[in-house]
Enzyme design. Structure first.
Site, PDB file in Angstrom:
ATOM      1  N   GLU A  65       0.874  -1.175   0.000  1.00 24.66           N
ATOM      2  CA  GLU A  65       0.000   0.000   0.000  1.00 24.66           C
ATOM      3  C   GLU A  65       0.905   1.217   0.000  1.00 24.66           C
ATOM      4  OE1 GLU A  65      -4.138  -1.270   2.183  1.00 24.66           O
ATOM      5  OE2 GLU A  65      -2.562  -0.488   3.448  1.00 24.66           O
ATOM      6  N   ARG A  87      -2.673  11.269  -1.432  1.00 16.39           N
ATOM      7  CA  ARG A  87      -3.982  11.500  -0.808  1.00 16.39           C
ATOM      8  C   ARG A  87      -4.220  12.949  -0.411  1.00 16.39           C
ATOM      9  NH1 ARG A  87      -5.670   6.818   3.527  1.00 16.39           N
ATOM     10  NH2 ARG A  87      -6.029   5.241   1.965  1.00 16.39           N
ATOM     11  N   HIS A 136     -10.928   9.985   8.504  1.00 18.45           N
ATOM     12  CA  HIS A 136     -10.734   8.540   8.398  1.00 18.45           C
ATOM     13  C   HIS A 136     -10.055   7.949   9.632  1.00 18.45           C
ATOM     14  CE1 HIS A 136     -10.332   4.758   6.445  1.00 18.45           C
ATOM     15  NE2 HIS A 136      -9.037   4.832   6.237  1.00 18.45           N
TER      16      HIS A 136
HETATM   17  C1  LIG Z   1     -13.553   2.195   6.551  1.00 17.36           C
HETATM   18  C2  LIG Z   1     -12.271   1.962   7.318  1.00 17.36           C
HETATM   19  C3  LIG Z   1     -11.239   1.243   6.741  1.00 17.36           C
HETATM   20  C4  LIG Z   1     -10.059   1.015   7.460  1.00 17.36           C
HETATM   21  N1  LIG Z   1      -9.083   0.229   6.904  1.00 17.36           N
HETATM   22  C5  LIG Z   1      -7.993  -0.080   7.656  1.00 17.36           C
HETATM   23  C6  LIG Z   1      -7.018  -1.010   7.170  1.00 17.36           C
HETATM   24  O1  LIG Z   1      -7.135  -1.548   6.084  1.00 17.36           O
HETATM   25  N2  LIG Z   1      -5.953  -1.305   7.982  1.00 17.36           N
HETATM   26  C7  LIG Z   1      -5.781  -0.735   9.211  1.00 17.36           C
HETATM   27  O2  LIG Z   1      -4.788  -1.033   9.889  1.00 17.36           O
HETATM   28  N3  LIG Z   1      -6.704   0.130   9.684  1.00 17.36           N
HETATM   29  C8  LIG Z   1      -7.799   0.451   8.958  1.00 17.36           C
HETATM   30  N4  LIG Z   1      -8.718   1.299   9.465  1.00 17.36           N
HETATM   31  C9  LIG Z   1      -8.534   1.818  10.832  1.00 17.36           C
HETATM   32  C10 LIG Z   1      -8.810   0.711  11.832  1.00 17.36           C
HETATM   33  O3  LIG Z   1      -9.944  -0.013  11.421  1.00 17.36           O
HETATM   34  C11 LIG Z   1      -9.061   1.294  13.223  1.00 17.36           C
HETATM   35  O4  LIG Z   1      -8.051   2.199  13.572  1.00 17.36           O
HETATM   36  C12 LIG Z   1      -9.079   0.170  14.260  1.00 17.36           C
HETATM   37  O5  LIG Z   1      -9.992  -0.836  13.879  1.00 17.36           O
HETATM   38  C13 LIG Z   1      -9.465   0.735  15.613  1.00 17.36           C
HETATM   39  O6  LIG Z   1      -9.663  -0.333  16.487  1.00 17.36           O
HETATM   40  P1  LIG Z   1     -10.109  -0.029  17.974  1.00 17.36           P
HETATM   41  O7  LIG Z   1     -10.305  -1.338  18.636  1.00 17.36           O
HETATM   42  O8  LIG Z   1      -9.174   0.940  18.570  1.00 17.36           O
HETATM   43  O9  LIG Z   1     -11.505   0.764  17.812  1.00 17.36           O
HETATM   44  P2  LIG Z   1     -12.899   0.301  17.192  1.00 17.36           P
HETATM   45  O10 LIG Z   1     -12.777  -0.896  16.340  1.00 17.36           O
HETATM   46  O11 LIG Z   1     -13.512   1.513  16.614  1.00 17.36           O
HETATM   47  O12 LIG Z   1     -13.712  -0.129  18.480  1.00 17.36           O
HETATM   48  C14 LIG Z   1     -14.094   0.814  19.456  1.00 17.36           C
HETATM   49  C15 LIG Z   1     -15.018   0.129  20.430  1.00 17.36           C
HETATM   50  O13 LIG Z   1     -15.287   0.974  21.540  1.00 17.36           O
HETATM   51  C16 LIG Z   1     -16.688   1.009  21.792  1.00 17.36           C
HETATM   52  N5  LIG Z   1     -16.966   2.275  22.477  1.00 17.36           N
HETATM   53  C17 LIG Z   1     -16.739   3.531  22.035  1.00 17.36           C
HETATM   54  N6  LIG Z   1     -17.107   4.416  22.993  1.00 17.36           N
HETATM   55  C18 LIG Z   1     -17.554   3.695  24.049  1.00 17.36           C
HETATM   56  C19 LIG Z   1     -18.086   4.022  25.333  1.00 17.36           C
HETATM   57  N7  LIG Z   1     -18.249   5.290  25.747  1.00 17.36           N
HETATM   58  N8  LIG Z   1     -18.459   3.031  26.161  1.00 17.36           N
HETATM   59  C20 LIG Z   1     -18.355   1.734  25.781  1.00 17.36           C
HETATM   60  N9  LIG Z   1     -17.853   1.362  24.576  1.00 17.36           N
HETATM   61  C21 LIG Z   1     -17.469   2.325  23.724  1.00 17.36           C
HETATM   62  C22 LIG Z   1     -17.292   0.870  20.411  1.00 17.36           C
HETATM   63  O14 LIG Z   1     -18.631   0.501  20.482  1.00 17.36           O
HETATM   64  C23 LIG Z   1     -16.377  -0.208  19.837  1.00 17.36           C
HETATM   65  O15 LIG Z   1     -16.738  -1.478  20.332  1.00 17.36           O
HETATM   66  C24 LIG Z   1      -9.901   1.548   8.761  1.00 17.36           C
HETATM   67  C25 LIG Z   1     -10.936   2.272   9.333  1.00 17.36           C
HETATM   68  C26 LIG Z   1     -12.122   2.479   8.642  1.00 17.36           C
HETATM   69  C27 LIG Z   1     -13.218   3.257   9.299  1.00 17.36           C
END
Ligand SMILES: Cc1cc2nc3c(=O)[nH]c(=O)nc-3n(C[C@H](O)[C@H](O)[C@H](O)COP(=O)(O)OP(=O)(O)OC[C@H]3O[C@@H](n4cnc5c(N)ncnc54)[C@H](O)[C@@H]3O)c2cc1C
Length: 546
Positions: A128, A301, A362
């Protein structure tokens, strides 16, 4: 003025556990599984505000980056990450990421995640933007996040067959409970369920892990799901923790424009569509990237996103178009089945029509500031995943490093906890709902942020955003419910972002100032934000080279 008021009414119920993990994306679930391995007797409560797989994780497309292929090495991955981070990555954190990365991906595979493979067996690795080696492991073509989420949730369900692990869905974390000595002592939680733990209660714990994801919902256009309202960052700031680098928000140049009143997640129209020859045009069909950059529609980008914004401002419109009609039905179906399906689901047929597109928030590189083991500046409070600022992304995230960050730092938090859980402490202090904001502020806040603190930033625009946020901050409400808590969190996070973006008078990574178009050595460092008795403030910390 924003103050450090906590937002919850007095708790109506109480629970005791050892570790409370908030959020069930890649960061939260991996943390739970890692703690179960490292500390099998620890009691864990996982709280998540919607259903388990609702978060950014399941939408991740491209993949997860790790030095797994022939000819690659953690050192090469480190160099690529530092280049993307534009001079302000924490090299020690990046080293941890790239060194632990291959093992973290292998652990996912051992858990059952099915990554795409070459016909001869090894992982199919792709490249990428910004990666000089093939090191992106992917699943189901462009459905990597969904597969990772599936595998983690199956493992969680298997681990859940024990008395030590409790999982609560539809449970919104509101604020941090703190002991008299300042340590984290748990959280207040609003549970929208049936039974003993309905309403607002207190979860008392020795350690709190925030894994609440990003804050894309601060903007009117975002690829993030509706749950990404920055709750964890706001909660941490109110609880006295430091945040860093919150001005660094990555924008994707092209998401499907769903109309001025659309809410929630907007589907990505991947760069690969332009890679196959689709071009950006205005309403009259005129190509506008020709002449902007030698690579035209395939410019980097940030160049594409800025050109689209300038075009929108000049034409007084809220979107432009992508023309991919020449690809034809067969190519669309073969190469971009997900994008084709999501566009058609929203009434646009890319085979015969122009696709309306707009740049969208994003990924946020900054967040709650942590050390190499996820520890924040508040003892007993940890942060992991997109909510955290470990220092690995610096001013701009290298593609596909974010899933990896969640996987790697979750393990490191478990390692830290396994060295000895902090002693349980009694929560001190009064809760109050004073300072809650009216949910009606959310839409104007998002529009203000997209217009004045989004892709194109300037001192004048950011000052307008700050004034607009101050006005919105006067619209208080006295009904403590999920919408009001989230509106208040969005407002606090937006205010911190604008304050830092206004202060940083340079262009670096994903922070683009029209009035300071170049990077400045004087700004090679971090803006560290905190919420004190006199409101939000930020302090500049220069990067110290080894
Ligand atoms: C469309 C898209 C494509 C992407 N593609 C890529 C990719 O190809 N490769 C890559 O590395 N990254 C990618 N990313 C980024 C990556 O997906 C995220 O950075 C990563 O998944 C974040 O994981 P996380 O567990 O920190 O948060 P999330 O997966 O967002 O989970 C957050 C959790 O916290 C919970 N939550 C939030 N607030 C509260 C609260 N107050 N109380 C209780 N629960 C709460 C939510 O409900 C959820 O369960 C992409 C993101 C998007 C949106």
């Amino acid at each position: 003025m924003i103050t450090r008021t906590l937002l919850a009414p007095p708790p109506g119920w109480h629970k005791e556990t050892d570790v409370v993990v908030v959020g069930s994306g890649v960061a939260g679930v991996t943390t739970v599984l890692a703690i179960r391995r490292a500390l099998p007797t620890a009691r864990i409560l996982l709280a998540t505000k919607s259903v388990l797989d609702d978060g950014s994780t399941r939408w991740a497309q491209g993949g997860v980056a790790a030095a797994l292929g022939p000819g690659d090495s953690p050192e090469q991955h480190l160099q690529d990450t530092l280049t993307a981070g534009a001079g302000i990555c924490d090299v020690r954190a990046v080293r941890a990421l790239v060194t632990d990365g291959p093992g973290a991906v292998r652990r996912l595979i051992d858990l059952g995640a099915q990554f795409d493979r070459e016909p001869s067996g090894p992982l199919a690795l792709t490249r990428e933007g910004g990666h000089l080696r093939r090191r992106i492991a992917h699943a189901g073509g462009d459905a990597t996040g969904a597969e990772i989420s599936r595998a983690l949730l199956v493992a969680l369900a298997e681990a859940g067959a024990s008395a030590e692990l409790e999982v609560i869905e539809h449970a919104l974390a509101i604020d941090l409970l703190r002991a008299a000595d300042g340590r984290a002592a748990g959280i207040t939680l609003h549970v929208l369920g049936e039974g003993q733990t309905d309403g607002v209660g207190a979860v008392h714990a020795s350690a709190v892990v925030l894994a609440t994801g990003g804050f894309g919902q601060v903007y009117a256009a975002t690829t993030n799901p509706p749950v990404s309202t920055g709750d964890g960052l706001a909660l941490a700031l109110r609880g006295g923790a430091e945040a860093a680098d919150v001005e660094f928000v990555q924008f994707h140049p092209t998401v499907l424009w769903l109309g001025a009143d659309s809410r929630g997640r907007q589907p990505l129209i991947s760069e690969a569509v332009r890679g196959e020859g689709a071009v950006l045009v205005d309403a009259s069909g005129r190509r506008f990237m020709t002449g902007v950059h030698p690579l035209a529609d395939l410019a980097p980008r940030d160049v594409v996103a800025k050109a689209i914004m300038r075009e929108m401002i000049a034409a007084g419109t809220d979107h432009v178009y992508l023309d991919g009609r020449h690809l034809g039905a067969a190519e669309w179906e073969h190469r971009f089945p997900t994008i084709l399906a999501s566009s058609r689901a929203h009434g646009i047929d890319p085979v015969t029509e122009l696709i309306p597109v707009v740049p969208a928030a994003h990924y946020v590189s900054g967040g709650v500031r942590t050390d190499l083991f996820g520890r924040t500046s508040v003892p007993g409070l940890y942060a992991c995943g997109e909510v955290a600022c470990t220092g690995v992304h610096g001013a701009n995230r290298l593609a596909s490093n974010s899933l990896l960050e969640g996987l790697v730092f979750a393990e490191r938090i478990a390692t830290a906890l396994a060295r000895g859980l902090p002693p349980a402490t009694e929560a001190a202090g009064e809760a109050t709902t004073a300072g809650l904001l009216d949910p009606a502020i959310v839409r104007p806040l998002q529009q203000l942020m997209s217009g004045s603190a989004g892709v194109l930033r300037s001192g004048t625009g950011l000052a307008q955003a700050a004034a607009g946020l101050a006005d919105l901050g006067r619209q208080q409400c006295d009904k403590p419910d999920a919408d009001a808590w989230q509106a208040t969190n969005l407002h606090l996070v937006a205010t911190a972002l604008v304050q830092a973006a206004l202060a940083r008078e340079e262009t670096r990574g994903s922070h683009w100032r029209e009035d300071f178009a170049e990077p400045s050595d004087a700004w090679r460092g971090h803006l560290v934000s905190s919420l004190g008795e006199s409101g939000l403030s930020s302090v500049f910390e220069p990067v110290l080279d080894d």
